[in-house]
Motif scaffolding. Structure first.
Motif, PDB file in Angstrom:
ATOM      1  N   GLY A 161       0.808  -1.212   0.000  1.00 23.75           N
ATOM      2  CA  GLY A 161       0.000   0.000   0.000  1.00 23.75           C
ATOM      3  C   GLY A 161       0.838   1.256   0.000  1.00 23.75           C
ATOM      4  N   GLY A 162       1.909   1.277   0.816  1.00 25.40           N
ATOM      5  CA  GLY A 162       2.783   2.437   0.849  1.00 25.40           C
ATOM      6  C   GLY A 162       3.478   2.676  -0.477  1.00 25.40           C
ATOM      7  N   THR A 163       3.874   1.598  -1.134  1.00 24.44           N
ATOM      8  CA  THR A 163       4.524   1.711  -2.446  1.00 24.44           C
ATOM      9  C   THR A 163       3.579   2.312  -3.482  1.00 24.44           C
ATOM     10  OG1 THR A 163       5.916  -0.214  -1.956  1.00 24.44           O
ATOM     11  CG2 THR A 163       5.694   0.429  -4.273  1.00 24.44           C
ATOM     12  N   VAL A 164       2.359   1.812  -3.514  1.00 25.00           N
ATOM     13  CA  VAL A 164       1.366   2.310  -4.474  1.00 25.00           C
ATOM     14  C   VAL A 164       1.020   3.765  -4.189  1.00 25.00           C
ATOM     15  CG1 VAL A 164      -0.989   2.000  -5.334  1.00 25.00           C
ATOM     16  CG2 VAL A 164       0.450   0.000  -4.896  1.00 25.00           C
ATOM     17  N   MET A 165       0.885   4.110  -2.911  1.00 27.85           N
ATOM     18  CA  MET A 165       0.580   5.503  -2.558  1.00 27.85           C
ATOM     19  C   MET A 165       1.728   6.435  -2.931  1.00 27.85           C
ATOM     20  SD  MET A 165      -1.254   4.979   1.141  1.00 27.85           S
ATOM     21  CE  MET A 165      -1.624   6.705   1.383  1.00 27.85           C
ATOM     22  N   MET A 166       2.958   5.996  -2.699  1.00 30.87           N
ATOM     23  CA  MET A 166       4.108   6.811  -3.073  1.00 30.87           C
ATOM     24  C   MET A 166       4.078   7.118  -4.575  1.00 30.87           C
ATOM     25  SD  MET A 166       8.138   5.836  -2.755  1.00 30.87           S
ATOM     26  CE  MET A 166       7.913   4.480  -3.928  1.00 30.87           C
ATOM     27  N   LEU A 167       3.802   6.103  -5.390  1.00 33.56           N
ATOM     28  CA  LEU A 167       3.701   6.318  -6.840  1.00 33.56           C
ATOM     29  C   LEU A 167       2.572   7.291  -7.165  1.00 33.56           C
ATOM     30  CD1 LEU A 167       4.180   2.630  -8.080  1.00 33.56           C
ATOM     31  CD2 LEU A 167       5.873   4.482  -8.114  1.00 33.56           C
ATOM     32  N   GLY A 168       1.462   7.174  -6.435  1.00 32.27           N
ATOM     33  CA  GLY A 168       0.345   8.081  -6.664  1.00 32.27           C
ATOM     34  C   GLY A 168       0.695   9.519  -6.348  1.00 32.27           C
ATOM     35  N   HIS A 169       1.396   9.741  -5.240  1.00 30.27           N
ATOM     36  CA  HIS A 169       1.791  11.109  -4.877  1.00 30.27           C
ATOM     37  C   HIS A 169       2.734  11.704  -5.917  1.00 30.27           C
ATOM     38  CE1 HIS A 169      -0.197  11.519  -1.049  1.00 30.27           C
ATOM     39  NE2 HIS A 169       0.341  10.415  -0.579  1.00 30.27           N
ATOM     40  N   PHE A 170       3.705  10.934  -6.351  1.00 34.53           N
ATOM     41  CA  PHE A 170       4.628  11.454  -7.371  1.00 34.53           C
ATOM     42  C   PHE A 170       3.898  11.699  -8.692  1.00 34.53           C
ATOM     43  CE2 PHE A 170       8.212   9.394  -4.848  1.00 34.53           C
ATOM     44  CZ  PHE A 170       8.697  10.610  -4.389  1.00 34.53           C
ATOM     45  N   ALA A 171       2.918  10.840  -9.014  1.00 34.27           N
ATOM     46  CA  ALA A 171       2.158  11.032 -10.256  1.00 34.27           C
ATOM     47  C   ALA A 171       1.336  12.311 -10.210  1.00 34.27           C
ATOM     48  CB  ALA A 171       1.251   9.823 -10.512  1.00 34.27           C
ATOM     49  N   MET A 172       0.932  12.760  -8.984  1.00 35.73           N
ATOM     50  CA  MET A 172       0.168  13.997  -8.852  1.00 35.73           C
ATOM     51  C   MET A 172       0.954  15.214  -9.348  1.00 35.73           C
ATOM     52  SD  MET A 172      -2.977  13.840  -7.703  1.00 35.73           S
ATOM     53  CE  MET A 172      -3.167  15.537  -7.178  1.00 35.73           C
ATOM     54  N   ALA A 173       2.276  15.094  -9.406  1.00 38.24           N
ATOM     55  CA  ALA A 173       3.093  16.221  -9.861  1.00 38.24           C
ATOM     56  C   ALA A 173       2.978  16.449 -11.369  1.00 38.24           C
ATOM     57  CB  ALA A 173       4.555  15.994  -9.472  1.00 38.24           C
ATOM     58  N   PHE A 174       2.323  15.530 -12.081  1.00 39.89           N
ATOM     59  CA  PHE A 174       2.180  15.627 -13.539  1.00 39.89           C
ATOM     60  C   PHE A 174       0.698  15.742 -13.881  1.00 39.89           C
ATOM     61  CE2 PHE A 174       5.959  13.191 -12.501  1.00 39.89           C
ATOM     62  CZ  PHE A 174       6.943  13.863 -13.206  1.00 39.89           C
ATOM     63  N   GLU A 175       0.323  16.863 -14.471  1.00 34.96           N
ATOM     64  CA  GLU A 175      -1.086  17.166 -14.713  1.00 34.96           C
ATOM     65  C   GLU A 175      -1.838  16.076 -15.479  1.00 34.96           C
ATOM     66  OE1 GLU A 175      -1.596  21.001 -16.416  1.00 34.96           O
ATOM     67  OE2 GLU A 175      -0.419  22.036 -14.874  1.00 34.96           O
ATOM     68  N   PRO A 176      -1.273  15.495 -16.543  1.00 31.69           N
ATOM     69  CA  PRO A 176      -2.037  14.493 -17.299  1.00 31.69           C
ATOM     70  C   PRO A 176      -2.331  13.216 -16.508  1.00 31.69           C
ATOM     71  CG  PRO A 176      -0.197  15.348 -18.605  1.00 31.69           C
ATOM     72  CD  PRO A 176       0.018  15.798 -17.205  1.00 31.69           C
ATOM     73  N   LEU A 177      -1.630  13.007 -15.396  1.00 30.71           N
ATOM     74  CA  LEU A 177      -1.784  11.763 -14.633  1.00 30.71           C
ATOM     75  C   LEU A 177      -2.717  11.936 -13.437  1.00 30.71           C
ATOM     76  CD1 LEU A 177       1.921  10.496 -14.581  1.00 30.71           C
ATOM     77  CD2 LEU A 177       0.094   9.923 -16.201  1.00 30.71           C
TER      78      LEU A 177
END
Length: 497
Positions: A96-112
């Motif tokens: 869960g922590g791994t998936v959330m980390m990827l989600g937070h970093f993906a938030m930095a890119f508008e299309p994602l």
């Protein structure tokens, strides 16, 4: 026997001399602190980002916020079930922590954006219930006198992360750039994961299935495989929604709600339904049914509370950004900072309320749990009376002082302290033993419904003649008064044998 001679995370049976907390509690404290830092950092920025950076209409931004925060309360039911049956709590938390980390970093890119939100929702489902459950596994049974203190320490970690998040991630997001704020949330989750894995030995056997050892290199494939599966699920769901969404959106609102409840409820039940052999077939007796029904009735009232309280990340965040004079000399206070008031007040006053309830419960002024929660709803409503006054001034073209929002957040937190811990304690104590976990899950479903309503309430009230904050004041106070009026029969049913 000294605790120093025991395996890490174990408890001694000599409770007279065993007063120190197990070392594993600090591992979960910092893990949860960093995870909450990441969650509340992203939450503090989400609506502001949607409106100010992506050009979302106000109603659409609030609706997306409501859907996101609502689903965050649903997925732990599924993630907890996967952990119990297949993964174990420790590995599920790492996934869960791994998936959330990827989600937070993906938030930095508008299309994602939507992919990122989906990853955060699914990752939270694996992470949140399992770190919470691991706290209990650090102790020697239900009667370990250190257990209550351990959960208090855990709760402090939650609020410390929630306090720091708007100050750090919010400031970076609003002062340097949105991607800096979301990136900071991702770094927070990465730090939480690293310290959790590094300090694993202190956890002892907490969060492990009987046949499992600590998470190690041999588990990299498992963790990456499940994380990739979560990614594929979110991506597939988003692609399917491109075809289903337009049809679903054209249905009447009532039909949309019924379909959503049916699909989500059916999916959750298919995963979390208990094994009949493990729970037995003995039916509930009349007294047990009375307790179950009483909990459900209170749960319905609690929806009114959280619908108002969760305006903090939605309409109140926009009010802070657009209608509040935040200048202190030449420095403009970031609007996200206001969301640090709630955890700060909780840390300061939670011990005071715990002592107050203890003192009252030992006096002739003792109040039942339902009456305490009713009082919390009334207090929340009074906060919205103040908020309505601030909105009235803003509508006349005046930017209000920061003290208005500070007062509202303070009052709302007082209401939370009267309702939230009391409600959780009530469910765990009153629910029939064979239904405690199920009813606790149902209790959190009320938060899911309330978070969604919080996001769409302003739009629902359009054309009704009701302004949002006066309506929420009347809604919360009315619900509190009604709950107070029926509290005596509810308390009687809850204590029936």
């Amino acid at each position: 026997m000294s605790t120093a001679t025991l395996p890490a995370g174990a408890a001694t049976s000599d409770t007279a001399h065993d007063t120190r907390q197990p070392p594993g509690i600090k591992v979960i404290f910092f893990t949860e602190m960093w995870e909450r830092f990441s969650y509340y950092g992203m939450r503090a920025l989400l609506v502001l980002y949607l409106v100010n950076a992506l050009g979302y209409e106000r109603a659409n931004a609030l609706a997306l916020y409501g859907i996101y925060t609502g689903l965050v309360y649903l997925t732990p039911l599924i993630g907890g079930a996967f952990a119990d049956r297949y993964l174990g709590q420790r590995r599920a938390a790492v996934i869960g922590g791994t998936v959330m980390m990827l989600g937070h970093f993906a938030m930095a890119f508008e299309p994602l954006l939507h992919l990122a939100l989906g990853l955060l929702i699914v990752g939270n489902g694996f992470f949140k219930p399992n770190t919470t459950a691991m706290v209990g596994h650090l102790y020697n049974g239900e009667d370990d006198p250190r257990r209550a203190g351990g959960y208090s320490i855990f709760y402090m970690g939650v609020n410390l992360g929630a306090f720091l998040a708007p100050l750090v991630a919010g400031t970076l997001g609003q002062k340097l750039g949105w991607h800096w704020g979301f990136g900071a949330a991702g770094v927070g989750m990465l730090l939480g994961l690293c310290q959790f894995l590094w300090q694993q030995p202190l956890l002892g056997r907490a969060g492990l299935m009987p046949q499992q050892g600590p998470v190690g290199k041999a588990d990299i494939g498992l963790i990456l495989g499940w994380s990739a599966g979560c990614f594929a699920f979110v991506f597939g769901a988003l692609q399917a929604w491109k075809f289903v969404g337009p049809v679903y959106g054209g249905l009447p609102t009532v039909a949309q709600v019924l379909i959503a409840v049916g699909v989500i409820g059916g999916a959750i039940w298919s995963i979390v339904k208990p094994d009949a052999k493990s729970v037995g077939h003995e039916p509930l007796n009349r007294a047990e049914w009375g307790r179950v029904i009483s909990i459900v009735i209170v749960m319905i009232f609690v929806i009114a509370f959280w619908t108002g309280f969760e305006q903090a990340g939605g309409t109140m965040a926009l009010f802070a950004d657009e209608n509040t004079n935040r200048m202190v000399g030449s420095f403009e206070v970031p609007s996200s900072w206001f969301q640090s008031i709630n955890p700060l007040v909780i840390v300061a006053l939670a011990p005071v309320f715990a002592a107050l309830w203890t003192r009252l419960d030992q006096s002739r002024y003792r109040m039942g749990d339902t009456m305490k929660q009713a009082l919390g709803m009334v207090v929340l409503g009074l906060g919205f009376v103040v908020m309505a006054m601030a909105q009235s001034m803003a509508d006349s073209g005046i930017k209000v002082g920061m003290h208005w929002l500070a007062i509202v957040f303070f009052i709302h937190t007082l209401g939370e302290l009267m309702l939230s811990p009391v409600g959780l304690s009530m469910v765990s104590r009153v629910a029939p033993a064979k239904l405690v976990s199920l009813l606790m899950g149902v209790w959190f479903l009320s938060s899911a419904a309330a978070n969604y309503l919080a996001g769409v309430m302003e739009e629902l009230l359009k054309g009704s003649g009701f302004a949002l904050y006066p309506f929420l004041a009347a809604f919360a106070i009315g619900a509190g008064v009604l709950l107070a009026l029926i509290s005596r029969p509810l308390e009687k049913a809850m204590h029936a044998k």
